[in-house]
Write an enzyme that holds these catalytic residues in place. Structure first.
Site, PDB file in Angstrom:
ATOM      1  N   ARG A  18      38.980  -5.098 -25.898  1.00  0.00           N
ATOM      2  CA  ARG A  18      39.817  -4.183 -25.182  1.00  0.00           C
ATOM      3  C   ARG A  18      40.104  -4.993 -23.466  1.00  0.00           C
ATOM      4  O   ARG A  18      41.110  -4.178 -23.020  1.00  0.00           O
ATOM      5  CB  ARG A  18      38.890  -2.920 -24.978  1.00  0.00           C
ATOM      6  N   ALA A 366      50.946 -32.409  14.667  1.00  0.00           N
ATOM      7  CA  ALA A 366      51.847 -31.559  13.779  1.00  0.00           C
ATOM      8  C   ALA A 366      52.659 -32.476  12.775  1.00  0.00           C
ATOM      9  O   ALA A 366      53.228 -33.230  12.920  1.00  0.00           O
ATOM     10  CB  ALA A 366      52.782 -30.431  14.291  1.00  0.00           C
ATOM     11  N   SER A 409      54.609 -41.048  16.790  1.00  0.00           N
ATOM     12  CA  SER A 409      55.146 -39.855  16.238  1.00  0.00           C
ATOM     13  C   SER A 409      56.335 -40.349  14.888  1.00  0.00           C
ATOM     14  O   SER A 409      57.074 -41.312  15.255  1.00  0.00           O
ATOM     15  CB  SER A 409      56.225 -38.987  16.969  1.00  0.00           C
TER      16      SER A 409
HETATM   17  C1  UD1 Z   1      27.587   0.769 -25.074  1.00  0.00           C
HETATM   18  C2  UD1 Z   1      26.685   1.907 -25.609  1.00  0.00           C
HETATM   19  C3  UD1 Z   1      27.255   2.790 -24.957  1.00  0.00           C
HETATM   20  C4  UD1 Z   1      27.163   3.119 -23.459  1.00  0.00           C
HETATM   21  C5  UD1 Z   1      27.835   1.908 -23.036  1.00  0.00           C
HETATM   22  C6  UD1 Z   1      27.557   1.624 -21.518  1.00  0.00           C
HETATM   23  C7  UD1 Z   1      26.183   1.317 -27.956  1.00  0.00           C
HETATM   24  C8  UD1 Z   1      26.159   1.370 -29.346  1.00  0.00           C
HETATM   25  N1  UD1 Z   1      26.776   1.966 -26.984  1.00  0.00           N
HETATM   26  O1  UD1 Z   1      29.051   0.966 -25.678  1.00  0.00           O
HETATM   27  O2  UD1 Z   1      26.243   4.328 -25.389  1.00  0.00           O
HETATM   28  O3  UD1 Z   1      27.481   4.216 -23.035  1.00  0.00           O
HETATM   29  O4  UD1 Z   1      27.475   0.747 -23.817  1.00  0.00           O
HETATM   30  O5  UD1 Z   1      28.458   0.699 -20.898  1.00  0.00           O
HETATM   31  O6  UD1 Z   1      24.952   0.562 -27.479  1.00  0.00           O
HETATM   32  N2  UD1 Z   1      27.554  -6.710 -28.046  1.00  0.00           N
HETATM   33  C9  UD1 Z   1      27.056  -7.580 -28.832  1.00  0.00           C
HETATM   34  N3  UD1 Z   1      27.179  -7.936 -30.045  1.00  0.00           N
HETATM   35  C10 UD1 Z   1      27.632  -6.885 -30.520  1.00  0.00           C
HETATM   36  C11 UD1 Z   1      27.974  -5.676 -30.080  1.00  0.00           C
HETATM   37  C12 UD1 Z   1      28.180  -5.783 -28.787  1.00  0.00           C
HETATM   38  O7  UD1 Z   1      26.375  -8.547 -27.992  1.00  0.00           O
HETATM   39  O8  UD1 Z   1      27.735  -6.715 -32.036  1.00  0.00           O
HETATM   40  C13 UD1 Z   1      27.163  -6.696 -26.651  1.00  0.00           C
HETATM   41  C14 UD1 Z   1      28.648  -6.806 -25.973  1.00  0.00           C
HETATM   42  O9  UD1 Z   1      28.884  -8.112 -25.338  1.00  0.00           O
HETATM   43  C15 UD1 Z   1      28.600  -6.107 -24.603  1.00  0.00           C
HETATM   44  C16 UD1 Z   1      27.409  -4.960 -24.960  1.00  0.00           C
HETATM   45  O10 UD1 Z   1      26.619  -5.496 -26.082  1.00  0.00           O
HETATM   46  O11 UD1 Z   1      27.958  -6.910 -23.299  1.00  0.00           O
HETATM   47  C17 UD1 Z   1      27.816  -3.743 -25.021  1.00  0.00           C
HETATM   48  O12 UD1 Z   1      28.794  -3.584 -26.350  1.00  0.00           O
HETATM   49  P1  UD1 Z   1      30.212  -2.798 -26.202  1.00  0.00           P
HETATM   50  O13 UD1 Z   1      30.894  -2.989 -27.363  1.00  0.00           O
HETATM   51  O14 UD1 Z   1      30.825  -3.046 -24.848  1.00  0.00           O
HETATM   52  O15 UD1 Z   1      29.431  -1.419 -26.170  1.00  0.00           O
HETATM   53  P2  UD1 Z   1      30.246   0.151 -25.674  1.00  0.00           P
HETATM   54  O16 UD1 Z   1      31.043   0.562 -26.575  1.00  0.00           O
HETATM   55  O17 UD1 Z   1      30.643  -0.141 -24.091  1.00  0.00           O
HETATM   56 CA    CA Z   2      30.845  -1.987 -22.853  1.00  0.00          CA
END
Ligand code: UD1
Ligand code: CA
Length: 450
Positions: A18, A366, A409
């Site tokens: 995103r 300058a 200068s």
């Molecule tokens: C997640 C939460 C949501 C919460 C929100 C808060 C879950 C399922 N959902 O959603 O409830 O409100 O964060 O910000 O946990 N990541 C991995 N491996 C993966 C997927 C993600 O390392 O396979 C890491 C991402 O780098 C990130 C974090 O986990 O740092 C969260 O992942 P992201 O996809 O941003 O979750 P959200 O949709 O924001």
């Molecule tokens: Ca997130």
């Protein structure tokens, strides 16, 4: 009672689709520091015993950032991205240390503070097995919703899977969770992927815990602590919160910010006492400003050390490697890079000082330019103590101007100048008496003829 041991697991493997960027999401920066480094810094200040970071496959730059920001952290690769619970299990070997608490932190939540992490862990020392940070965002879009029953948290529903009435819940998941170490693996390994995205959601740990007669609670915090960053708009919003905090901390420490909202700071900017920062100044990374210095408007500083009582700007640019001694003065439209400008030295107008040493009390006139680059290599310029460089001089490096020497200068200086000497590096002035009068006479003759 002995302090509870704690393993912190930082999830950083997401792709950050995103963000619409070639750069991994967690390497985007706010306040001059990557999201990942903010989180690692907070984790290291929150009294954890050990830390593990989960990265994606081939994310060498993310690995390098972990090594730089928190060298003691273990690094685990989640080879395929199947969701947040799947990511936590990539760090399973780290559970072998049998910590009392496990803290799971998302690397895209950079505004979290050490005290907030401690608050989250507190219920684990009493009767809770899982604690989740909850908050009430102005706009809950995209966050999981916390479903409560009295003081118990009974489930977290991801937005994609939530019913209309669940979506109406204002209390959201901040994405940071603390679990009791000895039941954590049992909970995590029971999580399935029966949901719209077919991912293993960490958030399902809550419902699973209840099925195991374990207790989950929510700890509510303000939105600014847990703002998650998924988009560039959220990145900009987090930057604004980080700036407000840094400005506030600088003001509280006694720095005079004439117009705080116009000053941009880095997380590592350091100020002494009685520093004045005028409106519209940008501090990049690694800037230290000592007592009594004044930074005038529209200046841009990075990697610079400003000595006591020094004066910078307006409209100055200090690049990495700049060290200004006490009382040094860098004025308008002056750029300094990789240069030491010793105490009391001045370059007040329109200059470039790069790869240079300017001795104490020297005066750089300058328009002086250090010609440090020959198209292939960089070379150094040394200006001795109390030397005087006349305006509009070009110092062609490598070159040394001796102490107390005087450069006329408009000179182009290509050879070293001994101490206390005068050097003139320009052609002699030519004067032809009456020449202009004769020119005007010729022109008016021409006009009469036409
Ligand atoms: C997640 C939460 C949501 C919460 C929100 C808060 C879950 C399922 N959902 O959603 O409830 O409100 O964060 O910000 O946990 N990541 C991995 N491996 C993966 C997927 C993600 O390392 O396979 C890491 C991402 O780098 C990130 C974090 O986990 O740092 C969260 O992942 P992201 O996809 O941003 O979750 P959200 O949709 O924001
Ligand atoms: Ca997130």
């Amino acid at each position: 009672m002995a302090a509870r041991t704690c393993l912190a697991i930082v999830l950083a493997a997401g792709e950050g689709t995103r963000m619409h960027s070639a750069r991994p999401k967690v390497l985007h920066a706010i306040a001059g520091r990557t999201l990942l480094a903010h989180v690692l810094d907070t984790v290291s200040k929150a009294g954890v015993t050990s830390a593990a970071v989960v990265v994606g496959p081939g994310q060498d730059e993310v690995v390098a950032e972990v090594r730089r920001a928190l060298p003691a952290a273990g690094i685990f690769v989640q080879s395929e991205r199947h969701g947040t619970a799947h990511a936590v299990l990539a760090a399973k070997p780290a559970f072998a240390t049998r910590p009392d608490d496990i803290l799971i932190v998302y690397a895209d939540t950079p505004l979290i503070r050490p005290a907030t992490l401690s608050r989250l862990r507190a219920p684990l020392a009493n009767d809770a097995d899982i604690a989740v940070l909850g908050f009430r965002p102005a706009d809950p879009t995209g966050y999981g919703r916390l479903i409560m029953k009295g003081t118990d948290l009974i489930a977290i529903r991801e937005e994609a899977d939530a019913s209309a009435s669940e979506r109406a819940i204002g209390l959201c998941n901040g994405g940071i969770m603390a679990l009791v170490g000895n039941s954590a693996l049992a909970m995590l390994e029971r999580i399935g992927n029966h949901n719209r995205k077919q991912e293993y959601y960490l958030t399902d740990a809550v419902e699973i815990a209840r099925g195991m007669t374990l207790r989950a609670v929510a700890v509510e915090v303000e939105e600014d602590d847990v703002r998650g960053i998924n988009t560039k708009t959220q990145l900009a919003e987090a930057e604004s919160v980080a700036q407000q905090r840094l400005r506030r901390a600088a003001l509280d420490a006694g720095v005079t910010l004439v117009a705080p909202d116009t000053v941009y700071l880095s997380a590592d900017t350091k100020f002494g006492r009685d520093v004045v920062v005028e409106p519209y100044v940008v501090f990049g990374e690694r800037v230290t400003v000592e007592d009594g210095a004044v930074i005038h408007s529209f200046s841009h500083l990075a990697g610079a050390h400003i000595g006591k009582g020094a004066s910078v700007g307006p409209f100055a640019r200090l690049r990495p490697g700049t060290r200004l001694g006490d009382g040094a003065r860098i004025g308008n439209f002056v750029e300094v890079k990789e240069a030491v400008v010793e105490a009391g030295a001045k370059a007040n107008h329109l200059s470039y000082i790069g790869d240079a040493f300017v001795g104490a009390n020297a005066n750089v006139g300058a328009g002086t330019i250090t010609c440090n680059y020959d198209g292939v290599e960089k070379h150094r310029t040394t200006i001795g103590k109390a030397a005087f460089i006349g305006s509009n001089s070009a110092l062609v490096a490598p070159v040394e101007i001796g102490e107390g020497a005087y450069i006329g200068s408009g000179s182009v200086i290509t050879e070293n100048v001994p101490a206390d000497a005068l050097a003139l590096g320009r052609s002699r002035q030519m004067v032809k008496e009456g020449w202009a009068t004769r020119l005007r006479g010729l022109k008016s003759l021409g006009k009469k003829k036409a």
